[in-house]
Structures are given as structure tokens and as C-alpha cells.
Motif scaffolding. Sequence first.
Motif, short mmCIF file in Angstrom:
data_model
loop_
_atom_site.label_atom_id
_atom_site.label_comp_id
_atom_site.label_asym_id
_atom_site.label_seq_id
_atom_site.Cartn_x
_atom_site.Cartn_y
_atom_site.Cartn_z
N LYS A 176 0.88 -1.17 0.03
CA LYS A 176 0.01 0.09 0.03
C LYS A 176 0.87 1.21 0.03
O LYS A 176 0.55 2.53 -0.53
N ASP A 177 2.10 1.24 0.57
CA ASP A 177 3.09 2.39 0.39
C ASP A 177 3.44 2.58 -0.84
O ASP A 177 3.45 3.89 -1.00
N ILE A 178 3.29 1.78 -1.74
CA ILE A 178 3.80 1.93 -3.18
C ILE A 178 2.76 3.06 -3.74
O ILE A 178 3.00 3.87 -4.28
N LEU A 179 1.37 2.84 -3.27
CA LEU A 179 0.44 3.60 -3.87
C LEU A 179 0.34 5.04 -2.92
O LEU A 179 -0.02 6.07 -3.60
N TYR A 191 -8.84 7.24 -4.77
CA TYR A 191 -9.29 6.05 -4.23
C TYR A 191 -9.11 5.03 -5.40
O TYR A 191 -9.65 5.17 -6.54
N TYR A 192 -8.38 3.98 -4.73
CA TYR A 192 -7.85 2.93 -5.75
C TYR A 192 -8.76 1.74 -5.65
O TYR A 192 -8.40 0.20 -5.98
N PHE A 233 -3.26 3.35 -13.71
CA PHE A 233 -3.99 2.86 -12.56
C PHE A 233 -5.48 3.16 -12.69
O PHE A 233 -6.32 2.11 -12.57
N ALA A 234 -6.08 4.21 -13.20
CA ALA A 234 -7.40 4.52 -13.60
C ALA A 234 -7.95 3.59 -14.82
O ALA A 234 -9.11 2.99 -14.65
N GLY A 235 -6.89 3.29 -15.85
CA GLY A 235 -7.58 2.43 -16.58
C GLY A 235 -7.60 0.90 -16.30
O GLY A 235 -8.89 0.19 -16.48
N LEU A 236 -6.82 0.65 -15.51
CA LEU A 236 -6.80 -0.84 -14.80
C LEU A 236 -8.20 -1.04 -13.83
O LEU A 236 -8.75 -1.96 -13.85
N LEU A 237 -8.05 -0.07 -13.02
CA LEU A 237 -9.13 -0.15 -11.98
C LEU A 237 -10.69 0.01 -12.58
O LEU A 237 -11.70 -0.79 -12.40
N LYS A 238 -10.66 0.65 -13.66
CA LYS A 238 -11.97 0.76 -14.45
C LYS A 238 -12.22 -0.63 -15.05
O LYS A 238 -13.48 -1.04 -15.15
N ALA A 239 -11.39 -1.07 -15.76
CA ALA A 239 -11.48 -2.39 -16.39
C ALA A 239 -12.15 -3.49 -15.54
O ALA A 239 -13.16 -4.26 -15.74
N LYS A 240 -11.42 -3.44 -14.24
CA LYS A 240 -11.73 -4.42 -13.08
C LYS A 240 -13.20 -4.25 -12.58
O LYS A 240 -13.92 -5.20 -12.43
N THR A 284 5.05 2.48 -10.77
CA THR A 284 3.83 1.92 -11.61
C THR A 284 3.59 0.69 -11.51
O THR A 284 2.60 0.31 -11.40
N VAL A 285 4.57 -0.10 -12.18
CA VAL A 285 4.40 -1.44 -12.40
C VAL A 285 4.22 -2.15 -10.96
O VAL A 285 3.18 -3.15 -10.92
#
Length: 323
Positions: A5-8, A119-120, A174-181, A200-201
Amino acid sequence: MGKEKDILERHLVENPAEHKEAMELITGCKWDIHPASFRHYPVHIPRDMGSTLSFLEQDSAMLVVDPATEEELAITCTENQTIPDPIMVERLMAHIANQYLTRARDGKKPVPIIGGVLYYGDKPWTVPVSLKEKLKIPGTTQGSFIQDFRIQVVDLGGLPDQVIENMTTDLRYFAGLLKAKREGRQYTVNTGEIHHPVWTVKGLAYLSGMEIDDEELLKMIESKEEYTMELAYTCLSKAQADAALRAGFQHGEAAGIRKGEAAGIRKGEAAGIRKGRTEGRNRAHQLYSWLDKQDRTNEYLQATSSEQLFEQYWQEMQNSMKN
């Protein structure tokens, strides 16, 4: 969540360009300020333990200054959440009040403090975003006399497609991945360079439930190729990772047996898993490079959607290289 979580929380959003874009999302407007105007601001420092201000704690914060004079203009801060926090209103209110009071006690001039939440989460934010939402105000009391505090929550997975497409920093991945999920569909890779590949990765891997080996990531980052999301996707493709793991188990078991029980079958399996992951990602990388030379990169996601399709494309590549 700990270290992941620290990464984010800090490593990505403490980059000035990403922090600036986060503040634009929080405030809903473009900031005519160069990222060079943002300075790291200490928010994890101990204070006088005898004071009510024991710590200044925020996930990430930056001081905005006039580059010509270094005059302090504002403090910008974010809280970064992967799950909704029912006391986020109180937390952010306390942090901002803490900053104002600490600057006053330190003899510094007051400056605007602008804060919000990134918010992730996989699901929409559902907890209150204002103090009054949480209060049961007596009927004999005029509500106008009750001071409110409202927070701005940027739901990255709920942003419109057009907003995500217009984002310019690594936050858009991040936004693209979260929206797809959240929509239950395959992640359509955003094009463009990754500016901060490590954070990022690793952050994307955490959100997608994958594990990224630091050594493998370092090797890819040190390559001379421009680091793009198309290449990072080879790390995050679940189908390819599963295939690599299966190959790793098979290779590890065979190698372990050949070396004998003294060497340990488990040790062989562990080595096989590592080798399988590396070989699987290397093959995916090679296939992408070949498709790129053929002007067929639009077929890459299809090629990695299943092990069978991947092998078909791999065989086609091998045959073309023989001719």
C-alpha cells in the motif's frame, strides 16, 4: 496491505507531475503551475510528544512555491485509499487542522491547504464525504450553526473514459486498470511511455493481484527500450503468468528429480517457478517485438488472452523467422 500500500501512498504521488495531476483531479480544474513549483513537504516527522501535535501524518504532501522567489504559496496533500474508510472525513479534517496549527506555532505564515482522497478501490466509494452526513443534529438546533467539513474523493476506477484518456501521467494506468476491473472486462492497455516504471508496475501488480519479482523488474527497466504499458502488460497478463507458472512447476519438478532427492525436489520446483516466470515473460516480450515489426501490435492482447492462442502466434513467429 503494508509495504504494497505504501507504493500507492507515497512513491508515485510524490513525483511532482503525478502530484499535480492528482490535485487537478481533486479540485476539478487545470493548474497553471509547472511541476517544478512543487517541493516535497515533510509529513512523517515527530513533533513535541508533550503537545497534542504528536505527528504530522499524511500519505503524500507537497509545498507549492514561486520558483523565482521560493515564496510559499500553498500546501497540497492526498490520502490514498484502496478501501473506503468510514472515518476519512475526520482524518483529513484533523490532518489539515494539524498543518494550520503547526505552522502557526512554528511562526510560519498561513497558506491555503488543499487536500483530497485518491481512491484505488474495486467498488465505488460508499462512506460519508462530509461531517454533517455523520451527525444527528437535534431538532431544536439550527443546522446552519453546525460547522461542516467536506472531502473530495477521486474515484479513479469511476472516472469517465475521456478523462482517463486526457491524463498525462502514470496515474492514468491505474485508472484504466481499475475501470476495467470494475466493469468486469479485459484491461485495454493505455498507450504511451511509463515515466516511473518501478512504482507504476509494482502498484499495478498489487492492484491486479499479481506478484512482480524485483530482480526481473530491474532487468526490464535497465533495458535500452522505452518502457511502455504494452511491455508492462507482459508482467500483468494473468493468462501468461499462469502459463509460466505451469511451465515452471514442470521444469522444476523434472530438474529436481534429475538432481536427486538430496538437492530437494522443492528447491527444484522453486527454481523452476522463477525460471518459468522469466521465460514466460521473455517469450511474451519477444512476441510483442515481432508483432510490432509486423505492424500488428493490435493483435497482442488477443495473442496473450489464452495459452493456446499464444502458442499459435509463437509458432507463426518462429516460422516467419525461418523463411
